[in-house]
Each structure stands twice: as C-alpha cells, then as structure tokens.
Design a protein around this motif. Structure first.
Motif, PDB file in Angstrom:
ATOM      1  N   UNK A  84     -46.886   3.125  33.676  1.00 46.98           N
ATOM      2  CA  UNK A  84     -46.305   1.826  33.991  1.00 46.98           C
ATOM      3  C   UNK A  84     -46.607   0.953  32.773  1.00 46.98           C
ATOM      4  N   UNK A  85     -45.668   0.933  31.831  1.00 50.23           N
ATOM      5  CA  UNK A  85     -45.859   0.203  30.580  1.00 50.23           C
ATOM      6  C   UNK A  85     -45.470  -1.253  30.814  1.00 50.23           C
ATOM      7  N   UNK A  86     -46.442  -2.136  30.642  1.00 53.35           N
ATOM      8  CA  UNK A  86     -46.254  -3.554  30.956  1.00 53.35           C
ATOM      9  C   UNK A  86     -46.040  -4.376  29.683  1.00 53.35           C
ATOM     10  N   UNK A  87     -45.111  -5.358  29.777  1.00 48.23           N
ATOM     11  CA  UNK A  87     -44.880  -6.282  28.668  1.00 48.23           C
ATOM     12  C   UNK A  87     -44.263  -7.566  29.216  1.00 48.23           C
ATOM     13  N   UNK A  88     -44.896  -8.672  28.908  1.00 52.77           N
ATOM     14  CA  UNK A  88     -44.350  -9.992  29.246  1.00 52.77           C
ATOM     15  C   UNK A  88     -43.897 -10.097  30.697  1.00 52.77           C
ATOM     16  N   UNK A  89     -44.734  -9.628  31.622  1.00 49.22           N
ATOM     17  CA  UNK A  89     -44.414  -9.739  33.038  1.00 49.22           C
ATOM     18  C   UNK A  89     -43.392  -8.744  33.555  1.00 49.22           C
ATOM     19  N   UNK A  90     -43.098  -7.706  32.757  1.00 48.58           N
ATOM     20  CA  UNK A  90     -42.152  -6.671  33.175  1.00 48.58           C
ATOM     21  C   UNK A  90     -42.787  -5.295  33.025  1.00 48.58           C
ATOM     22  N   UNK A 131     -38.731  -6.827  36.235  1.00 48.69           N
ATOM     23  CA  UNK A 131     -39.710  -7.809  36.709  1.00 48.69           C
ATOM     24  C   UNK A 131     -40.284  -7.355  38.053  1.00 48.69           C
ATOM     25  N   UNK A 132     -41.375  -7.981  38.454  1.00 52.15           N
ATOM     26  CA  UNK A 132     -41.977  -7.664  39.748  1.00 52.15           C
ATOM     27  C   UNK A 132     -40.992  -7.922  40.880  1.00 52.15           C
ATOM     28  N   UNK A 133     -40.196  -8.980  40.762  1.00 51.55           N
ATOM     29  CA  UNK A 133     -39.212  -9.299  41.802  1.00 51.55           C
ATOM     30  C   UNK A 133     -38.089  -8.271  41.877  1.00 51.55           C
ATOM     31  N   UNK A 134     -37.861  -7.523  40.809  1.00 52.14           N
ATOM     32  CA  UNK A 134     -36.789  -6.521  40.775  1.00 52.14           C
ATOM     33  C   UNK A 134     -37.250  -5.114  41.154  1.00 52.14           C
ATOM     34  N   UNK A 135     -38.552  -4.917  41.380  1.00 47.20           N
ATOM     35  CA  UNK A 135     -39.056  -3.563  41.647  1.00 47.20           C
ATOM     36  C   UNK A 135     -38.348  -2.895  42.818  1.00 47.20           C
ATOM     37  N   UNK A 136     -38.057  -3.648  43.863  1.00 48.27           N
ATOM     38  CA  UNK A 136     -37.394  -3.052  45.035  1.00 48.27           C
ATOM     39  C   UNK A 136     -35.902  -2.839  44.830  1.00 48.27           C
ATOM     40  N   UNK A 155     -42.576   5.629  44.207  1.00 50.12           N
ATOM     41  CA  UNK A 155     -42.564   4.495  45.131  1.00 50.12           C
ATOM     42  C   UNK A 155     -43.945   4.072  45.662  1.00 50.12           C
ATOM     43  N   UNK A 156     -44.866   5.004  45.969  1.00 47.08           N
ATOM     44  CA  UNK A 156     -46.164   4.570  46.502  1.00 47.08           C
ATOM     45  C   UNK A 156     -46.980   3.693  45.546  1.00 47.08           C
ATOM     46  N   UNK A 157     -46.638   3.692  44.281  1.00 47.39           N
ATOM     47  CA  UNK A 157     -47.395   2.921  43.295  1.00 47.39           C
ATOM     48  C   UNK A 157     -46.876   1.491  43.128  1.00 47.39           C
ATOM     49  N   UNK A 158     -45.746   1.176  43.742  1.00 48.78           N
ATOM     50  CA  UNK A 158     -45.110  -0.122  43.509  1.00 48.78           C
ATOM     51  C   UNK A 158     -45.918  -1.301  44.031  1.00 48.78           C
ATOM     52  N   UNK A 159     -46.588  -1.171  45.171  1.00 52.28           N
ATOM     53  CA  UNK A 159     -47.365  -2.276  45.730  1.00 52.28           C
ATOM     54  C   UNK A 159     -48.514  -2.645  44.801  1.00 52.28           C
ATOM     55  N   UNK A 160     -49.282  -1.653  44.362  1.00 48.92           N
ATOM     56  CA  UNK A 160     -50.401  -1.930  43.453  1.00 48.92           C
ATOM     57  C   UNK A 160     -49.892  -2.433  42.109  1.00 48.92           C
ATOM     58  N   UNK A 161     -48.771  -1.915  41.669  1.00 51.19           N
ATOM     59  CA  UNK A 161     -48.191  -2.372  40.400  1.00 51.19           C
ATOM     60  C   UNK A 161     -47.773  -3.834  40.505  1.00 51.19           C
ATOM     61  N   UNK A 162     -47.150  -4.199  41.613  1.00 54.07           N
ATOM     62  CA  UNK A 162     -46.717  -5.587  41.820  1.00 54.07           C
ATOM     63  C   UNK A 162     -47.949  -6.515  41.757  1.00 54.07           C
ATOM     64  N   UNK A 163     -49.048  -6.099  42.371  1.00 57.13           N
ATOM     65  CA  UNK A 163     -50.279  -6.894  42.328  1.00 57.13           C
ATOM     66  C   UNK A 163     -50.796  -6.999  40.896  1.00 57.13           C
ATOM     67  N   UNK A 164     -50.735  -5.904  40.158  1.00 54.17           N
ATOM     68  CA  UNK A 164     -51.181  -5.887  38.759  1.00 54.17           C
ATOM     69  C   UNK A 164     -50.314  -6.804  37.913  1.00 54.17           C
ATOM     70  N   UNK A 165     -49.024  -6.903  38.270  1.00 55.21           N
ATOM     71  CA  UNK A 165     -48.092  -7.756  37.535  1.00 55.21           C
ATOM     72  C   UNK A 165     -48.253  -9.234  37.909  1.00 55.21           C
TER      73      UNK A 165
END
Length: 132
Positions: free
Chosen positions: A13-19, A106-111, A120-130
């Motif tokens: 999950x490569x993160x950059x500028x809130x994405x 973005x976190x709002x676009x994950x779903x 999919x099981x990692x999306x909740x923790x990822x959203x929190x990390x974001x």
C-alpha cells in the motif's frame, strides 16, 4: 493435524499525499480488470520486506521504503496467504509493466475501486492509516 504451509505473498500500500496506489491486473482472466496492491510471492530465503521491495522494483520500476505492516492476513485460494505493508516512494515514479494501469486513490475512493477479494480485508486498517 498441522495445516498445510501456504506460499507467502506480499502487497504494498504505497502512500503519497493522502492517496494510495492501486494497480489493475491483466491476468489471470478471472482477475483481469480488477485492482490490487502491487507485490508478489516471497522467494525461499527472502524476507517479506526484501520481497516487497524487489517486486515493486520489478513491477513498477520504482523503489519504496516500508513503514509498517497492516494487521492480519488474507487467503488467496487454498495455497497462498497475503500480507500488506504500507510504504512510501523513495525513487522513481510507478510505471506498470505487469499491470495495465495504476492510479492514486483517496481514502474516500477506496470503496469505489473493484479490489480483488484478498485485498479487501486490509481496506479498513488502510483507511485508518490514511487518516480518515
């Protein structure tokens, strides 16, 4: 009875500028057109961290630094088990070679993304990390 050993698979999950970076699969047929965290199999004698850095270099032509693992694992069929780590780019821009497209989500676009089921099981923790 001991459960069978599963092949370790790692995703980034490569993160950059809130994405976060999502990569669209082209194969196999049942996965084509769906999105995943890029990565791959851990080779014998290789650490999960080293495998993920290697796979991102091979698949996307860039280098990442891992910042921590998301909790849990997910089965991929009966023979593989996925773990996902967060990371940041340290060199280059992601250019897909094994995927047909990458996009920053973005976190709002994950779903809104058609993720592969094991991701999919990692999306909740990822959203929190974001941070949302």
């Amino acid at each position: 009875m001991t459960p069978p050993l599963r092949t370790a698979v790692v995703g980034a999950a490569i993160l950059r500028d809130g994405t976060v970076l999502a990569a669209r699969r082209t194969a196999p047929v049942e996965a084509a057109g769906r999105w995943e965290f890029p990565g791959g199999k851990v080779e014998p004698g290789e650490s999960p961290e080293d495998a993920l850095v290697r796979e991102i270099g091979e698949e996307l032509g860039c280098r990442i630094e891992l910042t921590g693992w998301l909790p849990g694992t997910a089965l991929i069929g009966a023979t593989h088990e996925l773990r996902v780590a967060c990371g940041v780019l340290t060199d280059g821009e992601p250019t897909p070679t094994e995927h047909d497209l990458v996009r920053w989500v973005t976190a709002d676009e994950l779903n809104d993304v058609d993720w592969l089921d094991p991701d999919r099981p990692f999306l909740t923790a990822l959203r929190e990390r974001m941070g949302t």
